[in-house]
Every structure is written in structure tokens, then in C-alpha cells.
Scaffold this motif. Structure first.
Motif, PDB file in Angstrom:
ATOM      1  N   VAL A   1      33.526  10.127 -14.633  1.00  0.00           N
ATOM      2  CA  VAL A   1      34.672  10.915 -14.196  1.00  0.00           C
ATOM      3  C   VAL A   1      34.674  11.012 -12.677  1.00  0.00           C
ATOM      4  O   VAL A   1      35.710  10.841 -12.024  1.00  0.00           O
ATOM      5  CB  VAL A   1      34.645  12.317 -14.834  1.00  0.00           C
ATOM      6  N   ALA A   2      33.484  11.281 -12.096  1.00  0.00           N
ATOM      7  CA  ALA A   2      33.381  11.376 -10.643  1.00  0.00           C
ATOM      8  C   ALA A   2      33.674  10.038  -9.974  1.00  0.00           C
ATOM      9  O   ALA A   2      34.322   9.986  -8.916  1.00  0.00           O
ATOM     10  CB  ALA A   2      31.994  11.880 -10.244  1.00  0.00           C
TER      11      ALA A   2
ATOM     12  N   LEU B   1      44.813  15.797  -7.726  1.00  0.00           N
ATOM     13  CA  LEU B   1      43.393  15.438  -7.759  1.00  0.00           C
ATOM     14  C   LEU B   1      42.655  16.026  -6.558  1.00  0.00           C
ATOM     15  O   LEU B   1      41.546  16.566  -6.692  1.00  0.00           O
ATOM     16  CB  LEU B   1      43.238  13.915  -7.781  1.00  0.00           C
TER      17      LEU B   1
ATOM     18  N   TRP C   1      42.151  19.618  -7.202  1.00  0.00           N
ATOM     19  CA  TRP C   1      41.067  19.817  -8.183  1.00  0.00           C
ATOM     20  C   TRP C   1      39.697  19.724  -7.497  1.00  0.00           C
ATOM     21  O   TRP C   1      38.835  20.579  -7.692  1.00  0.00           O
ATOM     22  CB  TRP C   1      41.189  18.778  -9.289  1.00  0.00           C
ATOM     23  N   VAL C   2      39.508  18.669  -6.691  1.00  0.00           N
ATOM     24  CA  VAL C   2      38.239  18.491  -5.988  1.00  0.00           C
ATOM     25  C   VAL C   2      38.000  19.647  -5.021  1.00  0.00           C
ATOM     26  O   VAL C   2      36.876  20.159  -4.900  1.00  0.00           O
ATOM     27  CB  VAL C   2      38.224  17.146  -5.240  1.00  0.00           C
TER      28      VAL C   2
ATOM     29  N   ALA D   1      33.952  14.866  -4.091  1.00  0.00           N
ATOM     30  CA  ALA D   1      33.954  14.313  -5.443  1.00  0.00           C
ATOM     31  C   ALA D   1      32.577  13.824  -5.859  1.00  0.00           C
ATOM     32  O   ALA D   1      32.254  13.797  -7.054  1.00  0.00           O
ATOM     33  CB  ALA D   1      34.964  13.163  -5.542  1.00  0.00           C
TER      34      ALA D   1
ATOM     35  N   MET E   1      40.212   6.826  -7.174  1.00  0.00           N
ATOM     36  CA  MET E   1      41.611   7.227  -7.005  1.00  0.00           C
ATOM     37  C   MET E   1      41.842   7.874  -5.649  1.00  0.00           C
ATOM     38  O   MET E   1      42.868   7.636  -5.000  1.00  0.00           O
ATOM     39  CB  MET E   1      42.028   8.181  -8.111  1.00  0.00           C
ATOM     40  N   ILE E   2      40.883   8.696  -5.197  1.00  0.00           N
ATOM     41  CA  ILE E   2      41.004   9.303  -3.870  1.00  0.00           C
ATOM     42  C   ILE E   2      41.080   8.218  -2.802  1.00  0.00           C
ATOM     43  O   ILE E   2      41.923   8.265  -1.899  1.00  0.00           O
ATOM     44  CB  ILE E   2      39.820  10.249  -3.607  1.00  0.00           C
TER      45      ILE E   2
ATOM     46  N   GLN F   1      37.324   9.586  -9.914  1.00  0.00           N
ATOM     47  CA  GLN F   1      37.901  10.444  -8.882  1.00  0.00           C
ATOM     48  C   GLN F   1      37.756   9.798  -7.511  1.00  0.00           C
ATOM     49  O   GLN F   1      38.716   9.781  -6.719  1.00  0.00           O
ATOM     50  CB  GLN F   1      37.207  11.809  -8.889  1.00  0.00           C
TER      51      GLN F   1
ATOM     52  N   SER G   1      36.826  22.690  -6.926  1.00  0.00           N
ATOM     53  CA  SER G   1      35.432  22.502  -7.353  1.00  0.00           C
ATOM     54  C   SER G   1      34.471  22.690  -6.192  1.00  0.00           C
ATOM     55  O   SER G   1      33.393  23.280  -6.344  1.00  0.00           O
ATOM     56  CB  SER G   1      35.261  21.101  -7.957  1.00  0.00           C
TER      57      SER G   1
END
Length: 233
Positions: free
Chosen positions: A12-13, A175, A178-179, A132, A19-20, A16, A182
Motif C-alpha cells: 500500500v505504501a 492521497l 491522507w498522507v 508515505a 502515485m505521489i 502511495q 497520517s
């Protein structure tokens, strides 16, 4: 924290990070093209290759350094707040501020231009990717190794996709939100404040940050367009 290649959290990371990199590196191909446009045809390919290599090497070093210091108190909090703004800014109409790149007429001048321009444009990318990776250098390097070829080969494609389907930009902004959420939640300085919260609160905070970025970005975009529409010509 992801610990092995078989961990779902690890992949998942990695996704991320990829995509980033894709969302925040869309302008890099434009910068490279502008810097090399005045080179002779036989040097243009060399300029692109050396420029990309230098920019990528610089970004890897900066991101690793950011990932190391990100575990210090308050830095995740500050980085998360900054990343929230970066996500909002991503959703606003572009003003082409990253495209004022002078073309060089010799190989190493073009390479220098590419590296300097990428350094200036990499602050948002470095913060987001470091967040991330959760400070895991192995994960960080793996994500960068996977994403670098994608950036070099497909940044123009991603740029066109973002222009054709704006939802890609919205997903990218969410995204980043979200990061950011977190990062803020996991900052050692706020650990004592959130320790009593129930399980799943971290995911809730990350989702809330993602919604905040999208909502604020869309509101600011609407306000900017409305102001432009009523401004005297």
C-alpha cells in the motif's frame, strides 16, 4: 510500519509513493524539454539522460535525508500541515509557474538547468514521499526505484491524463491529504495526546484530512474562477 515484502501495508505504501511521484512529477518532462530545446539534435538525448540522472540522484538523497529527520518530534506535524497545503494547491488551476525555464545552448548547461529546476520543484515531492514511507528507508528506496522509470517514461502521459480526466488530480490531492493526516497523527510530539483514542482513529484522521484537502481545494478553485469571471477586462 511495513516490515516485509509480504506485508499488505508495504505494498500500500509503495503504491502511495508511486502515485505521489506520478502526480507531483508531471511537470518534470516539460522542464526537461524546455531546458534541452536549443541543443543540437545529437546532444539532446544526452542532455535528457544526464539531466534526468542528476535530478533523480538529487531527489533520492533529499528524500532519504527527509525520511531520517522525519522521525524527530514536530517535524511530521510541520510536514503534514505543509503537505495539506500542497494537496490543496494541486487542485487549483495551474499558473505555469514552473515552466519559466531558460533553454541552454550546450550540454552541461542544459543538465545544470534541469537539476536546479528539479531541486526547486522537488520540495513537495520530497515531503510527500518521505511521509508515505513512514521513515522506512528500505521502503523508500524500493518505492523510488519502482517509480523513477515511470516518471521518466510516462510523465507526459500522466500530464495528459490529468488534463483530460480532472478526477486524477482530485485523487492525487486526496492521497496527499491522507498522507498528511497520517504524518500529523504519528508525530512523536502528539503521540501522548492521541494514545487514548480508539483503534481506527488514525485512519479516520487520515480520511478526514483527505476530505479536507478536496473540499478546501474545490472551494478555493470555485472562488478563484468566480473572481476571475467578475473581474473587469
Amino acid at each position: 510500519m511495513p516490515e516485509s515484502f509480504v506485508s499488505p501495508e508495504f505494498w500500500v505504501a509503495v503504491l502511495q509513493i508511486i502515485m505521489i511521484d506520478l502526480v507531483l512529477s508531471g511537470d518534470n518532462a516539460v522542464v526537461i524539454a524546455l531546458a534541452c530545446r536549443n541543443l543540437p539534435a545529437e546532444q539532446r538525448r544526452q542532455g535528457i539522460l544526464w539531466g534526468v540522472a542528476g535530478a533523480v540522484g538529487l531527489r533520492v538523497v533529499l528524500t532519504m535525508a527527509a525520511a531520517v529527520v522525519m522521525n524527530l518530534p514536530w517535524l511530521k506535524l510541520v510536514g503534514g500541515v505543509l503537505l495539506l497545503w500542497i494537496g490543496v494547491k494541486l487542485l487549483l488551476p495551474g499558473d505555469d509557474d514552473g515552466h519559466e525555464v531558460s533553454a541552454a545552448d550546450h550540454l552541461w548547461g542544459a543538465v545544470r538547468t534541469i537539476v536546479i529546476a528539479d531541486f526547486v520543484m522537488s520540495v513537495d515531492n520530497v515531503i510527500a514521499v518521505a511521509g508515505a514511507s513512514h521513515g522506512n528507508l528500505g521502503l523508500l528506496l524500493f518505492g523510488l526505484v519502482v517509480s523513477i522509470p515511470l516518471i521518466v517514461w510516462s510523465s507526459q502521459i500522466v500530464l495528459r491524463l490529468m488534463e483530460r480526466w480532472p478526477v486524477v488530480v482530485v485523487i492525487g490531492g486526496a492521497l496527499l491529504g491522507w498522507v498528511a493526516g497520517s504524518m500529523i497523527w504519528s508525530d512523536p510530539a502528539v503521540g501522548g495526546l492521541v494514545a487514548a483514542f480508539p483503534a481506527g482513529s488514525a485512519s479516520f484522521a487520515a480520511a478526514l484530512s483527505a476530505l479536507l484537502v478536496v473540499a478546501l481545494g474545490k472551494w478555493m478553485e470555485t472562488r478563484r474562477l468566480r473572481t476571475a469571471a467578475i473581474a473587469p477586462e
